[in-house]
Design a protein around this motif. Structure first.
Motif, mmCIF file in Angstrom:
data_model
loop_
_atom_site.group_PDB
_atom_site.id
_atom_site.type_symbol
_atom_site.label_atom_id
_atom_site.label_comp_id
_atom_site.label_asym_id
_atom_site.label_seq_id
_atom_site.Cartn_x
_atom_site.Cartn_y
_atom_site.Cartn_z
ATOM 1 N N MET A 1 34.812 0.628 54.080
ATOM 2 C CA MET A 1 34.573 -0.662 54.704
ATOM 3 C C MET A 1 33.321 -1.303 54.095
ATOM 4 O O MET A 1 32.263 -0.704 54.066
ATOM 5 N N SER A 2 33.476 -2.525 53.639
ATOM 6 C CA SER A 2 32.354 -3.213 53.008
ATOM 7 C C SER A 2 31.630 -4.064 54.042
ATOM 8 O O SER A 2 32.256 -4.712 54.877
ATOM 9 N N LEU A 3 30.338 -4.057 53.967
ATOM 10 C CA LEU A 3 29.543 -4.882 54.871
ATOM 11 C C LEU A 3 29.102 -6.163 54.171
ATOM 12 O O LEU A 3 28.217 -6.852 54.638
ATOM 13 N N GLY A 4 29.687 -6.455 53.011
ATOM 14 C CA GLY A 4 29.289 -7.647 52.276
ATOM 15 C C GLY A 4 28.114 -7.340 51.359
ATOM 16 O O GLY A 4 27.725 -6.186 51.213
ATOM 17 N N PRO A 5 27.555 -8.371 50.759
ATOM 18 C CA PRO A 5 26.470 -8.137 49.806
ATOM 19 C C PRO A 5 25.240 -7.572 50.508
ATOM 20 O O PRO A 5 25.041 -7.810 51.703
ATOM 21 N N PRO A 6 24.416 -6.820 49.773
ATOM 22 C CA PRO A 6 23.199 -6.299 50.391
ATOM 23 C C PRO A 6 22.278 -7.450 50.775
ATOM 24 O O PRO A 6 22.296 -8.506 50.147
ATOM 25 N N LEU A 7 21.500 -7.232 51.805
ATOM 26 C CA LEU A 7 20.565 -8.268 52.238
ATOM 27 C C LEU A 7 19.416 -8.360 51.234
ATOM 28 O O LEU A 7 19.056 -7.379 50.597
ATOM 29 N N LYS A 56 14.905 -10.010 55.889
ATOM 30 C CA LYS A 56 16.050 -9.769 55.014
ATOM 31 C C LYS A 56 17.256 -10.547 55.527
ATOM 32 O O LYS A 56 17.582 -10.463 56.709
ATOM 33 N N VAL A 57 17.868 -11.315 54.624
ATOM 34 C CA VAL A 57 19.013 -12.151 54.995
ATOM 35 C C VAL A 57 20.076 -12.058 53.915
ATOM 36 O O VAL A 57 19.853 -11.495 52.846
ATOM 37 N N LYS A 58 21.242 -12.628 54.203
ATOM 38 C CA LYS A 58 22.318 -12.625 53.214
ATOM 39 C C LYS A 58 21.965 -13.517 52.029
ATOM 40 O O LYS A 58 21.386 -14.588 52.214
ATOM 41 N N PRO A 59 22.323 -13.084 50.810
ATOM 42 C CA PRO A 59 22.116 -13.954 49.647
ATOM 43 C C PRO A 59 22.816 -15.281 49.871
ATOM 44 O O PRO A 59 23.902 -15.324 50.460
ATOM 45 N N GLY A 60 22.211 -16.364 49.414
ATOM 46 C CA GLY A 60 22.822 -17.673 49.563
ATOM 47 C C GLY A 60 22.549 -18.330 50.898
ATOM 48 O O GLY A 60 23.010 -19.427 51.163
ATOM 49 N N SER A 61 21.779 -17.644 51.754
ATOM 50 C CA SER A 61 21.428 -18.242 53.056
ATOM 51 C C SER A 61 20.591 -19.492 52.832
ATOM 52 O O SER A 61 19.978 -19.668 51.792
ATOM 53 N N THR A 62 20.554 -20.342 53.849
ATOM 54 C CA THR A 62 19.713 -21.536 53.789
ATOM 55 C C THR A 62 18.367 -21.243 54.431
ATOM 56 O O THR A 62 18.303 -20.739 55.550
ATOM 57 N N ILE A 63 17.322 -21.554 53.698
ATOM 58 C CA ILE A 63 15.956 -21.394 54.201
ATOM 59 C C ILE A 63 15.437 -22.798 54.514
ATOM 60 O O ILE A 63 15.521 -23.691 53.678
#
Length: 68
Positions: A1-7, A56-63
């Motif tokens: 099971m993948s949790l998506g990209p690393p934070l 730590k957040v998902k890559p591509g998040s909006t800051i």
């Protein structure tokens, strides 16, 4: 099971210029929303950011950066 990209860690850009903050965050793979502080002084200095630097957040998040 993948949790998506690393934070990834959000760079701390407080007290940087708006342009520097946008470049640093953009280079790190984040989208940037700039909002002016209610008491904007025209200094173009980052007073606050959300999420804060070091989080730590998902890559591509909006800051969201708040500038004076």
């Amino acid at each position: 099971m993948s949790l998506g990209p690393p934070l990834v860690e959000v760079p701390d850009v407080k007290r940087k210029t708006t342009a520097d903050a946008q470049k640093i965050l953009g280079d790190a793979g984040f989208k940037v929303t700039v909002q002016k502080a209610p008491f904007n002084l025209g200094l173009n200095i980052v007073a606050a950011q959300s999420p804060v630097g070091g989080r730590k957040v998902k890559p591509g998040s909006t800051i969201v950066i708040t500038v004076l």
